[in-house]
Design a protein around this motif. Structure first.
Motif, PDB file in Angstrom:
ATOM      1  N   LEU A   1       0.831  -1.193   0.000  1.00  0.00           N
ATOM      2  CA  LEU A   1       0.000   0.000   0.000  1.00  0.00           C
ATOM      3  C   LEU A   1       0.878   1.259   0.000  1.00  0.00           C
ATOM      4  O   LEU A   1       0.630   2.228  -0.730  1.00  0.00           O
ATOM      5  CB  LEU A   1      -0.931  -0.008   1.220  1.00  0.00           C
ATOM      6  CG  LEU A   1      -1.919   1.149   1.283  1.00  0.00           C
ATOM      7  CD1 LEU A   1      -2.828   1.169   0.053  1.00  0.00           C
ATOM      8  CD2 LEU A   1      -2.763   1.084   2.552  1.00  0.00           C
ATOM      9  N   TYR A   2       1.945   1.196   0.828  1.00  0.00           N
ATOM     10  CA  TYR A   2       2.862   2.338   0.877  1.00  0.00           C
ATOM     11  C   TYR A   2       3.480   2.572  -0.495  1.00  0.00           C
ATOM     12  O   TYR A   2       3.517   3.695  -1.001  1.00  0.00           O
ATOM     13  CB  TYR A   2       3.954   2.081   1.936  1.00  0.00           C
ATOM     14  CG  TYR A   2       5.031   3.153   1.939  1.00  0.00           C
ATOM     15  CD1 TYR A   2       4.851   4.353   2.645  1.00  0.00           C
ATOM     16  CD2 TYR A   2       6.217   2.981   1.216  1.00  0.00           C
ATOM     17  CE1 TYR A   2       5.825   5.333   2.631  1.00  0.00           C
ATOM     18  CE2 TYR A   2       7.196   3.960   1.202  1.00  0.00           C
ATOM     19  CZ  TYR A   2       6.995   5.139   1.905  1.00  0.00           C
ATOM     20  OH  TYR A   2       7.944   6.124   1.880  1.00  0.00           O
TER      21      TYR A   2
ATOM     22  N   PHE B   1       2.381   1.695  -3.345  1.00  0.00           N
ATOM     23  CA  PHE B   1       1.357   2.178  -4.282  1.00  0.00           C
ATOM     24  C   PHE B   1       1.066   3.673  -4.038  1.00  0.00           C
ATOM     25  O   PHE B   1       0.931   4.464  -4.978  1.00  0.00           O
ATOM     26  CB  PHE B   1       0.080   1.351  -4.085  1.00  0.00           C
ATOM     27  CG  PHE B   1      -1.023   1.711  -5.023  1.00  0.00           C
ATOM     28  CD1 PHE B   1      -0.856   1.554  -6.400  1.00  0.00           C
ATOM     29  CD2 PHE B   1      -2.226   2.220  -4.558  1.00  0.00           C
ATOM     30  CE1 PHE B   1      -1.866   1.898  -7.285  1.00  0.00           C
ATOM     31  CE2 PHE B   1      -3.243   2.575  -5.446  1.00  0.00           C
ATOM     32  CZ  PHE B   1      -3.061   2.406  -6.810  1.00  0.00           C
ATOM     33  N   ALA B   2       1.032   4.052  -2.751  1.00  0.00           N
ATOM     34  CA  ALA B   2       0.711   5.443  -2.413  1.00  0.00           C
ATOM     35  C   ALA B   2       1.807   6.400  -2.865  1.00  0.00           C
ATOM     36  O   ALA B   2       1.520   7.483  -3.385  1.00  0.00           O
ATOM     37  CB  ALA B   2       0.470   5.575  -0.906  1.00  0.00           C
ATOM     38  N   VAL B   3       3.085   6.013  -2.646  1.00  0.00           N
ATOM     39  CA  VAL B   3       4.156   6.927  -3.083  1.00  0.00           C
ATOM     40  C   VAL B   3       4.392   6.840  -4.583  1.00  0.00           C
ATOM     41  O   VAL B   3       4.964   7.745  -5.176  1.00  0.00           O
ATOM     42  CB  VAL B   3       5.522   6.689  -2.382  1.00  0.00           C
ATOM     43  CG1 VAL B   3       5.500   7.245  -0.984  1.00  0.00           C
ATOM     44  CG2 VAL B   3       5.911   5.241  -2.410  1.00  0.00           C
ATOM     45  N   GLY B   4       3.960   5.769  -5.175  1.00  0.00           N
ATOM     46  CA  GLY B   4       4.185   5.598  -6.616  1.00  0.00           C
ATOM     47  C   GLY B   4       3.033   6.062  -7.469  1.00  0.00           C
ATOM     48  O   GLY B   4       2.801   7.279  -7.581  1.00  0.00           O
ATOM     49  N   PRO B   5       2.283   5.134  -8.050  1.00  0.00           N
ATOM     50  CA  PRO B   5       1.229   5.477  -9.021  1.00  0.00           C
ATOM     51  C   PRO B   5       0.192   6.445  -8.446  1.00  0.00           C
ATOM     52  O   PRO B   5      -0.230   7.374  -9.129  1.00  0.00           O
ATOM     53  CB  PRO B   5       0.568   4.132  -9.313  1.00  0.00           C
ATOM     54  CG  PRO B   5       1.470   3.099  -8.807  1.00  0.00           C
ATOM     55  CD  PRO B   5       2.391   3.692  -7.827  1.00  0.00           C
ATOM     56  N   LEU B   6      -0.160   6.242  -7.160  1.00  0.00           N
ATOM     57  CA  LEU B   6      -1.199   7.082  -6.595  1.00  0.00           C
ATOM     58  C   LEU B   6      -0.731   8.543  -6.488  1.00  0.00           C
ATOM     59  O   LEU B   6      -1.500   9.482  -6.711  1.00  0.00           O
ATOM     60  CB  LEU B   6      -1.588   6.547  -5.209  1.00  0.00           C
ATOM     61  CG  LEU B   6      -3.029   6.760  -4.786  1.00  0.00           C
ATOM     62  CD1 LEU B   6      -3.998   6.227  -5.816  1.00  0.00           C
ATOM     63  CD2 LEU B   6      -3.287   6.101  -3.426  1.00  0.00           C
TER      64      LEU B   6
ATOM     65  N   PRO C   1       5.327   3.178  12.400  1.00  0.00           N
ATOM     66  CA  PRO C   1       5.890   4.146  11.431  1.00  0.00           C
ATOM     67  C   PRO C   1       5.349   3.975  10.016  1.00  0.00           C
ATOM     68  O   PRO C   1       4.942   4.963   9.388  1.00  0.00           O
ATOM     69  CB  PRO C   1       7.387   3.869  11.463  1.00  0.00           C
ATOM     70  CG  PRO C   1       7.641   3.137  12.730  1.00  0.00           C
ATOM     71  CD  PRO C   1       6.381   2.444  13.108  1.00  0.00           C
ATOM     72  N   LEU C   2       5.309   2.758   9.537  1.00  0.00           N
ATOM     73  CA  LEU C   2       4.887   2.543   8.152  1.00  0.00           C
ATOM     74  C   LEU C   2       3.416   2.915   7.974  1.00  0.00           C
ATOM     75  O   LEU C   2       3.034   3.573   6.991  1.00  0.00           O
ATOM     76  CB  LEU C   2       5.133   1.092   7.757  1.00  0.00           C
ATOM     77  CG  LEU C   2       4.861   0.776   6.280  1.00  0.00           C
ATOM     78  CD1 LEU C   2       5.796   1.578   5.379  1.00  0.00           C
ATOM     79  CD2 LEU C   2       5.000  -0.713   6.021  1.00  0.00           C
ATOM     80  N   THR C   3       2.589   2.536   8.916  1.00  0.00           N
ATOM     81  CA  THR C   3       1.161   2.864   8.841  1.00  0.00           C
ATOM     82  C   THR C   3       0.971   4.373   8.854  1.00  0.00           C
ATOM     83  O   THR C   3       0.205   4.933   8.060  1.00  0.00           O
ATOM     84  CB  THR C   3       0.403   2.246  10.041  1.00  0.00           C
ATOM     85  OG1 THR C   3       0.799   0.895  10.158  1.00  0.00           O
ATOM     86  CG2 THR C   3      -1.091   2.364   9.857  1.00  0.00           C
ATOM     87  N   MET C   4       1.661   5.041   9.754  1.00  0.00           N
ATOM     88  CA  MET C   4       1.511   6.490   9.852  1.00  0.00           C
ATOM     89  C   MET C   4       1.961   7.162   8.559  1.00  0.00           C
ATOM     90  O   MET C   4       1.310   8.076   8.047  1.00  0.00           O
ATOM     91  CB  MET C   4       2.321   7.060  11.025  1.00  0.00           C
ATOM     92  CG  MET C   4       1.782   6.703  12.400  1.00  0.00           C
ATOM     93  SD  MET C   4      -0.013   6.747  12.543  1.00  0.00           S
ATOM     94  CE  MET C   4      -0.296   8.481  12.450  1.00  0.00           C
ATOM     95  N   ALA C   5       3.097   6.702   8.028  1.00  0.00           N
ATOM     96  CA  ALA C   5       3.620   7.301   6.794  1.00  0.00           C
ATOM     97  C   ALA C   5       2.627   7.094   5.654  1.00  0.00           C
ATOM     98  O   ALA C   5       2.355   8.002   4.866  1.00  0.00           O
ATOM     99  CB  ALA C   5       4.972   6.694   6.448  1.00  0.00           C
ATOM    100  N   THR C   6       2.057   5.892   5.602  1.00  0.00           N
ATOM    101  CA  THR C   6       1.101   5.594   4.538  1.00  0.00           C
ATOM    102  C   THR C   6      -0.142   6.471   4.671  1.00  0.00           C
ATOM    103  O   THR C   6      -0.620   7.052   3.695  1.00  0.00           O
ATOM    104  CB  THR C   6       0.698   4.102   4.578  1.00  0.00           C
ATOM    105  OG1 THR C   6       1.890   3.318   4.647  1.00  0.00           O
ATOM    106  CG2 THR C   6      -0.103   3.724   3.352  1.00  0.00           C
ATOM    107  N   LEU C   7      -0.632   6.566   5.896  1.00  0.00           N
ATOM    108  CA  LEU C   7      -1.808   7.408   6.137  1.00  0.00           C
ATOM    109  C   LEU C   7      -1.516   8.866   5.758  1.00  0.00           C
ATOM    110  O   LEU C   7      -2.339   9.555   5.164  1.00  0.00           O
ATOM    111  CB  LEU C   7      -2.209   7.344   7.607  1.00  0.00           C
ATOM    112  CG  LEU C   7      -3.002   6.115   8.041  1.00  0.00           C
ATOM    113  CD1 LEU C   7      -3.245   6.149   9.544  1.00  0.00           C
ATOM    114  CD2 LEU C   7      -4.326   6.027   7.289  1.00  0.00           C
ATOM    115  N   HIS C   8      -0.304   9.278   6.109  1.00  0.00           N
ATOM    116  CA  HIS C   8       0.112  10.645   5.790  1.00  0.00           C
ATOM    117  C   HIS C   8       0.077  10.875   4.271  1.00  0.00           C
ATOM    118  O   HIS C   8      -0.482  11.860   3.787  1.00  0.00           O
ATOM    119  CB  HIS C   8       1.514  10.888   6.342  1.00  0.00           C
ATOM    120  CG  HIS C   8       2.131  12.173   5.883  1.00  0.00           C
ATOM    121  ND1 HIS C   8       1.619  13.416   6.236  1.00  0.00           N
ATOM    122  CD2 HIS C   8       3.213  12.429   5.100  1.00  0.00           C
ATOM    123  CE1 HIS C   8       2.358  14.364   5.680  1.00  0.00           C
ATOM    124  NE2 HIS C   8       3.328  13.789   4.975  1.00  0.00           N
TER     125      HIS C   8
END
Lengths: 439, 219
Positions: B4-5, B7-12, B170-177
């Motif tokens: 998910l991370y 995907f979020a920093v990439g295509p999304l 950390p990873l969840t927070m970064a992804t949510l961010h």
């Protein structure tokens, strides 16, 4: 809180309710959106961040202890936002409420624009609401009557053609006792200016025509009045939302000046008239600016004094205060010239705060006083703010170069027992100018 | 979560920026052509001089009557908007990401500074929310969209703050961010956040009318 708690009986609105259906309102609203509004309305409605900063701008809101339903944005919420949300499919009762808000609780004074960080023109949004109401016959009775008058006789107060010239000749006769060779020229072509008044002048403030003629006579002006319709410029159709009639009135006005081949039009001490000619009517007719140069009498009196054509025999001690009419101050930037003229007439001038562009409205303009007796208390109670402001000056004389401001201020002065007199610039100039005999 | 991370920093992220930029441009173009078609008699009064003059006055804190009479709101509004725009652009972690993915490098603000700025944005959001609730004019005109829009702005900064201070996984927070920031970007052209793209134009039009036609101030 909200318009439903303060509905007022008005014959025009009552008839409007009987005649309308939600379908008909929706149809007209959609046609209005498609035909007349565009990016302005869309951006204003969408961009408004509902910050509420405009609330302290509005005299109605201040006078009602900050009641949010009187704030500019509160009025938009109760009208345009709801109309847009429902695609105009609203009950006739709702549209009558829109009319009451737009016609009687907003003077279109444009003060709120000094408070909106995004530059949203609430007066324009209220004008669109009025336009819708006008198209649907949902107008307060008295203002609709002025529109009918404009339609039938091209002036605001049913003054017939012969009554107009008769009034002028009557004032000329009167004035000749004081100035034996004074004329009120009629239909004189090619002179410097056409003097343009509003219909209340021949109707019930006829002495103002006398005074203006005396001032022009004394200053040696080359001027004329038209003998035909086109002399009135107050244009209440602009405020009732009947733009077709507004356009007709303005066209007659400009064409009369053009027929007389005058160099410019001098407008009397009226704010609506100036707004119609300078800002609204000219654009409706497709002129970017007015086709004949137009000056308001504040500016014209300033010229006469500046050029020494009029000299003040005896400066008055005062103290006086200056009321800034929105349509010639926010609408034309005449605040400095107004002050120069008043300071030439009086020794002691006490300023109100806030003033100039930020001045509080008289609460009569924008067609509100023209909505007549049913709504008189609305504008008096709704302008306690101005009464407080006047009272704080501690003076007994207010200079207000606008007919509507006179009407509105007279009412609050009476109601709040302020014991003040209101004067036009013409009143004071006429009374204190050097006369030929004394010169 | 890793996927998910990514995907979020990439295509999304690409998608969000595309919607933000293209959406904003599309909305501006559409609004301009509507103005040309329907508001031409008013568009013709637009003036660079008076438009910029008006914007200039309103960009100065307490430079207008509206700002003067709302002092607390003025201070918070200016701090909020400055931090909102400056912080994400000059934040070390963002610039590192840009360098990592695209080789773009530019100076950053000290982390202690951006930390405080982020807190200021969060605090300002809380102030706006309180105002929306307690100020009766604002409450009177507030709709659901106003709350959503405020939340959309609040979330990326709040989650960013938590992520930076290592609160929560950390990873969840970064992804949510990242997700919430993308949500904000996408929302800008299509919600009241569009005042970001239209606000300067409405201000410039008002300034042009007041300066060029009415010869008066609009501040």
């Amino acid at each position: 809180m909200g318009i439903e708690t303060r509905r007022i009986e008005d014959a025009g609105l009552a008839r409007g309710i009987e005649r309308l259906t939600p379908d008909r309102i929706a149809e007209t609203f959609q046609a209005l959106l498609a035909g007349e509004t565009g990016a302005r309305l869309k951006t204003y409605v969408e961009t408004c961040v509902r910050c509420g900063m405009c609330a302290p701008a509005c005299h109605y809101c201040i006078s009602h202890d900050g009641d949010p339903s009187y704030s500019p944005v509160g009025k938009v919420r109760q009208t345009m936002w709801e109309l847009l949300r429902q695609g105009g499919r609203v009950e006739p009762r709702f549209l009558a409420d829109c009319a009451q808000i737009a016609y009687t609780e907003c003077n279109l004074c444009r003060r709120c624009m000094h408070y909106c960080p995004l530059g949203i023109d609430t007066a324009y949004i209220m004008t669109v609401v009025r336009r819708l109401c006008s198209k649907l016959g949902m107008t307060p009775m008295y203002i609709q009557d002025t529109t009918h008058s404009h339609s039938a006789v091209l002036n605001q107060m049913w003054v017939k053609d012969d009554e107009w010239t008769d009034s002028l000749q009557w004032q000329e006769d009167e004035a000749r006792a004081e100035f034996p060779d004074l004329r009120i020229p009629l239909e004189t072509e090619g002179v410097d200016f056409m003097y343009s008044v509003i219909a209340p002048e021949p109707k019930f403030r006829t002495q103002l025509i006398y005074q203006a003629a005396a001032i022009f006579h004394n200053a040696g002006c080359s001027w004329t009045m038209p003998a035909t319709p086109g002399w009135d410029n107050s244009n209440m159709a602009m405020f009732s939302g009947d733009f077709e009639i507004m356009g007709r009135v303005e066209r007659y006005h400009f064409e009369t000046a053009q027929r007389l081949r005058v160099k410019r039009i001098v407008m009397g001490e009226c704010g609506h008239a100036f707004r119609a000619v300078y800002d609204v009517g000219n654009r409706w007719l497709g002129w970017k600016m007015h086709p004949v140069p137009v000056v308001h009498s504040i500016e014209f009196f300033w010229e006469l004094l500046d050029q020494g054509k009029i000299r003040i025999a005896q400066k008055q001690p005062g103290p006086v205060t200056i009321h800034d009419p929105c349509n010639v101050i926010r609408g034309r930037g005449l605040m400095d010239k107004l002050r120069e003229v008043v300071h030439a007439l009086y020794d002691n001038v006490v300023e109100m705060t806030p003033n100039r562009e930020h001045n509080l409205c008289c609460c009569a303009g924008g067609g509100v006083i023209n909505c007549g007796p049913p709504f008189k208390n609305v504008r008096i109670v709704g302008n306690k703010a101005k009464a407080d402001q006047l009272k704080a000056t501690g003076v007994e004389t207010v200079i207000a170069p606008c007919h509507n401001c006179h009407g509105g201020l007279e009412d609050i002065i009476h109601h709040f027992k302020l014991g003040m007199k209101i004067k036009f610039l013409g009143d004071v100039i006429y009374a204190n100018m050097e006369r030929p005999a004394e010169a | 979560m890793r996927e998910l991370y990514e995907f979020a920093v990439g295509p999304l992220a690409w998608g969000a920026f595309a919607v933000f930029f293209l959406g904003s441009i599309a909305r501006l173009v559409a609004m301009y052509s509507l103005a040309k078609k329907k508001d031409a008699p008013f568009l013709s009064y637009m003036s660079w001089r008076y438009g910029l003059r008006s914007i200039g006055h309103w960009l100065v804190p307490f430079g207008s009557l509206g700002w003067k009479e709302n002092p607390a709101l003025t201070v918070v509004t200016f701090i909020f908007h400055i931090c909102l725009i400056v912080t994400p652009i000059f934040l070390l972690a963002h610039v590192v990401l840009l360098d990592l993915y695209h080789g773009i490098e530019y100076p950053t603000l000290p982390e202690a500074v951006t930390d405080v700025m982020t807190m200021l944005v969060v605090a300002a959001c809380i102030f706006f929310a309180a105002r929306r609730f307690f100020n009766r004019t604002v409450r009177y005109v507030t709709s659901t969209q106003d709350w959503i829009v405020l939340a959309v702005v609040f979330l990326p900064f709040a989650t960013g703050l938590l992520a930076y201070h290592q609160v929560g996984p950390p990873l969840t927070m970064a992804t949510l961010h990242i997700l919430s920031a993308e949500l904000m970007l996408v929302a800008i052209p299509f919600t009241r956040l569009s005042h970001m793209i239209f606000g300067l134009f409405t201000r410039a039009y008002m300034g042009s009318e007041f300066g060029g036609v009415r010869h008066a101030k609009d501040w």
